[in-house]
Write a protein that holds these residues in place. Structure first.
Motif, PDB file in Angstrom:
ATOM      1  N   GLY A  59       0.809  -1.216   0.000  1.00 30.03           N
ATOM      2  CA  GLY A  59       0.000   0.000   0.000  1.00 30.03           C
ATOM      3  C   GLY A  59       0.842   1.266   0.000  1.00 30.03           C
ATOM      4  N   LEU A  60       1.902   1.273   0.798  1.00 32.20           N
ATOM      5  CA  LEU A  60       2.787   2.442   0.840  1.00 32.20           C
ATOM      6  C   LEU A  60       3.483   2.647  -0.499  1.00 32.20           C
ATOM      7  N   ALA A  61       3.977   1.549  -1.069  1.00 34.23           N
ATOM      8  CA  ALA A  61       4.672   1.640  -2.351  1.00 34.23           C
ATOM      9  C   ALA A  61       3.732   2.094  -3.458  1.00 34.23           C
ATOM     10  N   THR A  62       2.537   1.557  -3.470  1.00 31.36           N
ATOM     11  CA  THR A  62       1.555   1.937  -4.491  1.00 31.36           C
ATOM     12  C   THR A  62       1.145   3.399  -4.335  1.00 31.36           C
ATOM     13  N   ALA A  63       0.932   3.815  -3.103  1.00 37.57           N
ATOM     14  CA  ALA A  63       0.573   5.220  -2.863  1.00 37.57           C
ATOM     15  C   ALA A  63       1.691   6.147  -3.309  1.00 37.57           C
ATOM     16  N   GLY A  64       2.939   5.769  -3.074  1.00 37.85           N
ATOM     17  CA  GLY A  64       4.065   6.578  -3.526  1.00 37.85           C
ATOM     18  C   GLY A  64       4.117   6.701  -5.033  1.00 37.85           C
ATOM     19  N   VAL A  65       3.878   5.592  -5.725  1.00 40.72           N
ATOM     20  CA  VAL A  65       3.885   5.618  -7.195  1.00 40.72           C
ATOM     21  C   VAL A  65       2.753   6.497  -7.712  1.00 40.72           C
ATOM     22  N   VAL A  66       1.574   6.357  -7.140  1.00 40.00           N
ATOM     23  CA  VAL A  66       0.421   7.145  -7.588  1.00 40.00           C
ATOM     24  C   VAL A  66       0.631   8.631  -7.311  1.00 40.00           C
ATOM     25  N   LEU A  67       1.084   8.968  -6.102  1.00 41.45           N
ATOM     26  CA  LEU A  67       1.318  10.376  -5.768  1.00 41.45           C
ATOM     27  C   LEU A  67       2.419  10.982  -6.629  1.00 41.45           C
ATOM     28  N   GLY A  68       3.477  10.227  -6.862  1.00 43.68           N
ATOM     29  CA  GLY A  68       4.555  10.719  -7.714  1.00 43.68           C
ATOM     30  C   GLY A  68       4.097  10.950  -9.141  1.00 43.68           C
ATOM     31  N   THR A  69       3.284  10.055  -9.656  1.00 44.51           N
ATOM     32  CA  THR A  69       2.758  10.202 -11.013  1.00 44.51           C
ATOM     33  C   THR A  69       1.822  11.396 -11.118  1.00 44.51           C
ATOM     34  N   ILE A  70       0.949  11.556 -10.128  1.00 43.22           N
ATOM     35  CA  ILE A  70       0.038  12.703 -10.121  1.00 43.22           C
ATOM     36  C   ILE A  70       0.829  14.006 -10.038  1.00 43.22           C
ATOM     37  N   ALA A  71       1.841  14.031  -9.183  1.00 42.14           N
ATOM     38  CA  ALA A  71       2.651  15.245  -9.032  1.00 42.14           C
ATOM     39  C   ALA A  71       3.379  15.590 -10.325  1.00 42.14           C
ATOM     40  N   LEU A  72       3.955  14.588 -10.967  1.00 43.69           N
ATOM     41  CA  LEU A  72       4.690  14.847 -12.210  1.00 43.69           C
ATOM     42  C   LEU A  72       3.757  15.311 -13.321  1.00 43.69           C
ATOM     43  N   CYS A  73       2.613  14.666 -13.462  1.00 41.80           N
ATOM     44  CA  CYS A  73       1.646  15.078 -14.486  1.00 41.80           C
ATOM     45  C   CYS A  73       1.092  16.472 -14.200  1.00 41.80           C
ATOM     46  N   SER A  74       0.825  16.761 -12.923  1.00 43.50           N
ATOM     47  CA  SER A  74       0.333  18.093 -12.553  1.00 43.50           C
ATOM     48  C   SER A  74       1.379  19.157 -12.841  1.00 43.50           C
ATOM     49  N   TRP A  75       2.630  18.861 -12.524  1.00 46.49           N
ATOM     50  CA  TRP A  75       3.700  19.819 -12.774  1.00 46.49           C
ATOM     51  C   TRP A  75       3.824  20.102 -14.268  1.00 46.49           C
ATOM     52  N   LEU A  76       3.778  19.042 -15.076  1.00 43.65           N
ATOM     53  CA  LEU A  76       3.864  19.227 -16.528  1.00 43.65           C
ATOM     54  C   LEU A  76       2.683  20.029 -17.056  1.00 43.65           C
ATOM     55  N   LEU A  77       1.499  19.766 -16.528  1.00 43.32           N
ATOM     56  CA  LEU A  77       0.314  20.497 -16.964  1.00 43.32           C
ATOM     57  C   LEU A  77       0.400  21.968 -16.569  1.00 43.32           C
ATOM     58  N   ILE A  78       0.814  22.228 -15.334  1.00 44.86           N
ATOM     59  CA  ILE A  78       0.926  23.611 -14.859  1.00 44.86           C
ATOM     60  C   ILE A  78       1.983  24.370 -15.658  1.00 44.86           C
ATOM     61  N   LYS A  79       3.129  23.766 -15.865  1.00 47.95           N
ATOM     62  CA  LYS A  79       4.197  24.441 -16.621  1.00 47.95           C
ATOM     63  C   LYS A  79       3.811  24.600 -18.095  1.00 47.95           C
ATOM     64  N   GLY A  80       3.111  23.618 -18.638  1.00 49.11           N
ATOM     65  CA  GLY A  80       2.658  23.727 -20.024  1.00 49.11           C
ATOM     66  C   GLY A  80       1.643  24.833 -20.215  1.00 49.11           C
ATOM     67  N   LEU A  81       0.723  24.959 -19.267  1.00 55.93           N
ATOM     68  CA  LEU A  81      -0.263  26.045 -19.347  1.00 55.93           C
ATOM     69  C   LEU A  81       0.397  27.394 -19.136  1.00 55.93           C
ATOM     70  N   ALA A  82       1.421  27.431 -18.296  1.00 59.59           N
ATOM     71  CA  ALA A  82       2.122  28.701 -18.059  1.00 59.59           C
ATOM     72  C   ALA A  82       2.834  29.173 -19.320  1.00 59.59           C
ATOM     73  N   LEU A  83       3.324  28.231 -20.119  1.00 62.04           N
ATOM     74  CA  LEU A  83       3.988  28.613 -21.366  1.00 62.04           C
ATOM     75  C   LEU A  83       2.999  29.139 -22.403  1.00 62.04           C
ATOM     76  N   LEU A  84       1.764  28.643 -22.345  1.00 66.14           N
ATOM     77  CA  LEU A  84       0.757  29.071 -23.316  1.00 66.14           C
ATOM     78  C   LEU A  84       0.218  30.453 -23.012  1.00 66.14           C
ATOM     79  N   PHE A  85       0.138  30.790 -21.743  1.00 68.61           N
ATOM     80  CA  PHE A  85      -0.495  32.056 -21.362  1.00 68.61           C
ATOM     81  C   PHE A  85       0.491  32.994 -20.822  1.00 68.61           C
TER      82      PHE A  85
END
Length: 85
Positions: A59-85
């Motif tokens: 459970g801990l390992a799975t939660a770490g993978v999920v949180l890390g993936t969400i964080a990385l995707c969110s960071w890419l989305l935020i930085k990508g939107l910042a470049l557009l606007f």
């Protein structure tokens, strides 16, 4: 008493995933948001490693993978939107 390395990796994955998510969301536009990328990569790598080595803390390992993936995707989305606007 020392734990198995895979158990330690599961804990590291969860902590790194939480740190990555916090730095991504709370410091989205600031310079500290770059901290979330290495933390997210560490969370995913440590979580996958713990799962492959047969950690009992799945459970801990799975939660770490999920949180890390969400964080990385969110960071890419935020930085990508910042470049557009």
């Amino acid at each position: 008493m020392e734990g198995r390395p895979s158990e330690d990796r599961a804990i590291v994955a969860l902590i790194a995933g939480i740190v990555a998510l916090m730095f991504t969301w709370f410091h989205a536009g600031g310079p500290l948001s770059i901290v979330s990328v290495p933390a997210a990569v560490t969370a995913v790598a440590a979580g996958v490693s713990a799962l492959r080595r047969g950690s009992t803390r799945v459970g801990l390992a799975t939660a770490g993978v999920v949180l890390g993936t969400i964080a990385l995707c969110s960071w890419l989305l935020i930085k990508g939107l910042a470049l557009l606007f």
